[in-house]
Design an enzyme around this catalytic site. Structure first.
Site, short mmCIF file in Angstrom:
data_model
loop_
_atom_site.label_atom_id
_atom_site.label_comp_id
_atom_site.label_asym_id
_atom_site.label_seq_id
_atom_site.Cartn_x
_atom_site.Cartn_y
_atom_site.Cartn_z
N GLU A 88 0.82 -1.22 0.00
CA GLU A 88 0.00 0.00 0.00
C GLU A 88 0.85 1.27 0.00
O GLU A 88 0.53 2.23 -0.66
CB GLU A 88 -0.93 0.04 1.23
N HIS A 91 6.82 2.27 2.49
CA HIS A 91 7.46 2.61 3.76
C HIS A 91 7.10 1.45 4.68
O HIS A 91 5.91 1.21 4.94
CB HIS A 91 6.89 3.94 4.28
N LEU A 92 8.09 0.71 5.11
CA LEU A 92 7.88 -0.46 5.93
C LEU A 92 6.87 -0.20 7.03
O LEU A 92 6.93 0.83 7.70
CB LEU A 92 9.22 -0.91 6.55
N HIS A 93 5.92 -1.12 7.21
CA HIS A 93 4.95 -1.02 8.29
C HIS A 93 4.44 -2.40 8.66
O HIS A 93 4.26 -3.25 7.80
CB HIS A 93 3.80 -0.08 7.94
N LEU A 94 4.26 -2.60 9.96
CA LEU A 94 3.74 -3.85 10.49
C LEU A 94 2.31 -3.60 10.93
O LEU A 94 2.04 -2.69 11.70
CB LEU A 94 4.57 -4.31 11.69
#
Length: 148
Positions: A88, A91-94
């Site tokens: 989406e 930018h890395l996101h958990l």
């Protein structure tokens, strides 16, 4: 050009912050799969999981674990789920969310019509649970601020 998440972290775009430290922030998603669904994001722009330095990735996972424990408490959920996709936003996101079964852990179940007041209430619930669990030092003073 900075990512959407960098703009949220900078305060240029509103966010519902539940966690902030020198390495990471966590804020509610605008399209939750379950109530309390938050994103743990490094402050630095890292495109994807495999690009993350080991120490940053380890920190993000520990923050996700801490938030997951708070979510389980706040919603009486049997599990906290962790999803990493990253398509989406570059930018890395958990994704961390309270979970009741694997069948519900699909982005196709994301709700895009949740009223702002409900999103605010869910973020406050996570913030309250984090504070109750002794993590108040990392809960930003204001819901809409990534600063401590």
């Amino acid at each position: 050009m900075s990512t959407l998440f960098t703009q949220i972290i900078a305060g240029d775009i509103p966010g519902r912050f539940v966690w902030a430290d020198d390495v990471a922030v966590a804020f509610g998603t605008i399209a939750p799969i379950t109530d309390g669904h938050v994103l743990v994001v490094p402050r630095d722009e890292i495109v994807q999981l495999t690009d993350a330095p080991d120490d940053v990735l380890a920190h993000l996972v520990l923050v996700a674990k801490t938030i997951g424990q708070a979510q389980q408490q706040a919603w009486s959920a049997p599990r906290a789920a962790l999803l990493v996709a990253g398509f989406e936003v570059d930018h890395l996101h958990l994704h961390v969310l309270p979970a009741w079964g694997e069948a519900s852990l699909s982005f196709s179940n994301a709700r895009h019509d949740v009223p702002a007041a409900e999103l605010d209430a869910a973020a406050e619930r996570v913030r309250d649970a984090l504070t109750a669990r002794g993590h108040g030092a990392h809960v930003p003073a204001a819901l809409n601020s990534p600063a401590l």
